[in-house]
Design a protein around this motif. Structure first.
Motif, short mmCIF file in Angstrom:
data_model
loop_
_atom_site.label_atom_id
_atom_site.label_comp_id
_atom_site.label_asym_id
_atom_site.label_seq_id
_atom_site.Cartn_x
_atom_site.Cartn_y
_atom_site.Cartn_z
N UNK A 4 -22.81 -15.90 -2.17
CA UNK A 4 -22.01 -14.83 -1.57
C UNK A 4 -20.92 -14.41 -2.56
N UNK A 5 -21.03 -13.24 -3.15
CA UNK A 5 -19.97 -12.78 -4.06
C UNK A 5 -18.66 -12.57 -3.32
N UNK A 6 -17.56 -12.81 -4.01
CA UNK A 6 -16.24 -12.68 -3.41
C UNK A 6 -15.22 -12.33 -4.47
N UNK A 7 -14.13 -11.74 -4.04
CA UNK A 7 -13.06 -11.38 -4.97
C UNK A 7 -12.13 -12.55 -5.25
N UNK A 8 -12.16 -13.57 -4.41
CA UNK A 8 -11.28 -14.72 -4.54
C UNK A 8 -12.06 -15.97 -4.92
N UNK A 9 -11.39 -16.91 -5.59
CA UNK A 9 -12.03 -18.16 -5.96
C UNK A 9 -12.07 -18.34 -7.47
N UNK A 10 -12.82 -19.33 -7.90
CA UNK A 10 -12.93 -19.61 -9.33
C UNK A 10 -13.46 -18.38 -10.06
N UNK A 11 -12.92 -18.08 -11.25
CA UNK A 11 -13.41 -16.92 -12.00
C UNK A 11 -14.79 -17.17 -12.61
N UNK A 12 -15.74 -16.30 -12.31
CA UNK A 12 -17.09 -16.43 -12.86
C UNK A 12 -17.47 -15.26 -13.77
N UNK A 13 -17.26 -14.05 -13.28
CA UNK A 13 -17.73 -12.88 -14.01
C UNK A 13 -16.58 -11.94 -14.34
N UNK A 14 -16.28 -11.71 -15.61
CA UNK A 14 -15.34 -10.65 -15.96
C UNK A 14 -15.86 -9.32 -15.45
#
Length: 391
Positions: free
Chosen positions: A302-312
Motif C-alpha cells: 500500500x503506497x503512502x505519503x508517510x513512513x520510511x522513505x523508499x522512493x524519491x
C-alpha cells in the motif's frame, strides 16, 4: 581511550555493507557500521516468518544486472539460484503480462496479432506528443491512450500520489515494451537470487575482523562517542543536514504480510493491480526463493505519503531542491554520501553496488578494477547452484 577507526558507516544496506566490506578486506581499514534497524541488509532484509516461510520484510527484491563486475563481486559472498522474474497485471478481469508484449495487447484489445504486426499496430494507436516531458507522454507516445489508462495511469496514481502527467518521464521510461511474447520482467544478462537469501549474503559481506557492527543505533549517537577519521553516510541527505532547505519528498510503503495454508497462491511471483483495490501489487515469495514448503506467504503493498522513505519523487522542483543539498554535501569535509537516499535517486541494487565500489576506489586511491577484485570466474550457469532453498 577507544581505538581510532578509519570509518564510521551509517547504514547497513547495500551501500554501507559493500563499502565496509571492501575497505576492511582490501585495504585493512577499521570500520564501524551502524544501523537504526535491528538487522543488517537494509530494505533487502529477508527472514523466516512464523510458519518457516522465507519472506522479504520490505517487499520483493529481485537481483538482475548487466554488469559482470557487480555479479562477480557479489558471487564472492553467495551462491546463486537462477530466477527470471515474471509479473502479471489484473486488468478488466484478465491477467496479462507486464511489461506490455504481444499477449498483453491481444488480450486487452481482443486481437490475434502476430509478432511482425505488433510494431505497426502500436504505431497506429500511439499519440505522439510534441515533446516528451512527463510519464504520460512516454506511455501514450508508445502504446496509446487505452493501454495507458488500463495499465499505467491508475497504478502510477496509487504509487506516487500524483498523476503521470505530473511526474518526470523517467518513471515510466524504464519500463520496456516488447514486440514479441517475451514475458520476463527484466532482460538483463545476469538474473539470479542469492541461494541462501539476501541476509545471509550480507552476513558474509560483513564477516571480517576489521568490521564492527552496531544495530538499533543512530549514527549520531556514535560519532560523538568514538574516534574515527571519516564518515560514510547512506541515509537521507536532507535529514543529515537537519532539513535546512526543507524536506525532500519521498513515497513510502505499508507492507501487509499474510501466510496462507496452501502451497501456492498465484500463477507468478507478482500480480499488479493498476485499477482495482488500494494496494498496488501482491508478491508471493516462494517464487523468488525457490523454497519448498506446505504453506506460502504473500505481501500486499500500500503506497503512502508517510513512513520510511523508499522512493524519491521524480519531479523537477524536487531535483532542484536536492541540488542544494548536494552542493552542501560537496562542501562537507570528511563525509561521503552514497546510496539511494543520500543521492536522492532510485537505483536498482546492482547500481547501488557499483556506486559503492566506485566510492571505495575514491577513498582508497586505487583503481576500480583493484577495488572490485577478480571475484569468481566462469559463466553464469557455472556460478548458479541447481538446488532450491530448503524449508
Amino acid at each position: 581511550m577507544c581505538p581510532l577507526l578509519d570509518y564510521v558507516i551509517a547504514g547497513a544496506g547495500f551501500s554501507g555493507a559493500v563499502v565496509a566490506s571492501q575497505m576492511a578486506r582490501r585495504f585493512n581499514k577499521k570500520v564501524l557500521i551502524v544501523d537504526r534497524r535491528p538487522h543488517i541488509a537494509g530494505n533487502a532484509y529477508d527472514h523466516y516468518d512464523e510458519a518457516g516461510v522465507m519472506v522479504h520484510k520490505y517487499g520483493p527484491h529481485i537481483f538482475h544486472t548487466q554488469s559482470k563486475d557487480v555479479f562477480d563481486f557479489l558471487s564472492q559472498f553467495t551462491e546463486w539460484r537462477s530466477y527470471e522474474h515474471r509479473v502479471l497485471a489484473y486488468v478488466s478481469g484478465k491477467l496479462v503480462p507486464i511489461p506490455i508484449n504481444l499477449d498483453t495487447v491481444n488480450a486487452l484489445h481482443g486481437l490475434a496479432l502476430r509478432e511482425p504486426e505488433l510494431q505497426g499496430y502500436l504505431a497506429g494507436i500511439a499519440e505522439k506528443p510534441a515533446a516528451i516531458r512527463t510519464s504520460e507522454d512516454v506511455v501514450v507516445g508508445s502504446v496509446g491512450r487505452d493501454l495507458y489508462e488500463k495499465l499505467f495511469r491508475g497504478y502510477t496514481r496509487k504509487q506516487w500520489g500524483l498523476d503521470p502527467s505530473e511526474l518526470d518521464a523517467s518513471v515510466t521510461a524504464r519500463i520496456p515494451v516488447r514486440l514479441n511474447r517475451d514475458d520476463r520482467y527484466f532482460g538483463d544478462t545476469y538474473q539470479a537470487m542469492p541461494l541462501g537469501g539476501f541476509t545471509r549474503m550480507f552476513e558474509n559481506l560483513l564477516d571480517h575482523p576489521n568490521i564492527s557492527i552496531s544495530l538499533g543505533t543512530d549514527y549520531r549517537d556514535v560519532v560523538g562517542a568514538v574516534r574515527y577519521k571519516e564518515l560514510v553516510y547512506t541515509g537521507a541527505i536532507d535529514e543529515f543536514f537537519e532539513w535546512r532547505f526543507g524536506k525532500l519528498p519521498y513515497r513510502s510503503l505499508e507492507f501487509r504480510h499474510r501466510t496462507l495454508d496452501v502451497p501456492k497462491h498465484q500463477p507468478v511471483a507478482v500480480i499488479n493491480y493498476p485499477n482495482d483495490n488500494e494496494y498496488t501489487r501482491v508478491t508471493e515469495f516462494k517464487y523468488l526463493t525457490g523454497q519448498h514448503h506446505a504453506k506460502t506467504s504473500v505481501v500486499y503493498e500500500y503506497p503512502t505519503a508517510e513512513g520510511d522513505p523508499y522512493y524519491p519523487v521524480p519531479r523537477q522542483d524536487n531535483a532542484v531542491l536536492y541540488k542544494r543539498y548536494e552542493a552542501l554535501a560537496n562542501q562537507t569535509r570528511g563525509v561521503y554520501f552514497c546510496g539511494r537516499l543520500a543521492t536522492y535517486k532510485y537505483y536498482n541494487m546492482d547500481q547501488v553496488v557499483a556506486q559503492a565500489l566506485t566510492l571505495c576506489a575514491k577513498l582508497s586511491g586505487a583503481s576500480r578494477d583493484f577495488v572490485v577484485g577478480k571475484g569468481r570466474t566462469g559463466s553464469l550457469s557455472e556460478q548458479i547452484a541447481p538446488v532450491a532453498l530448503a524449508s
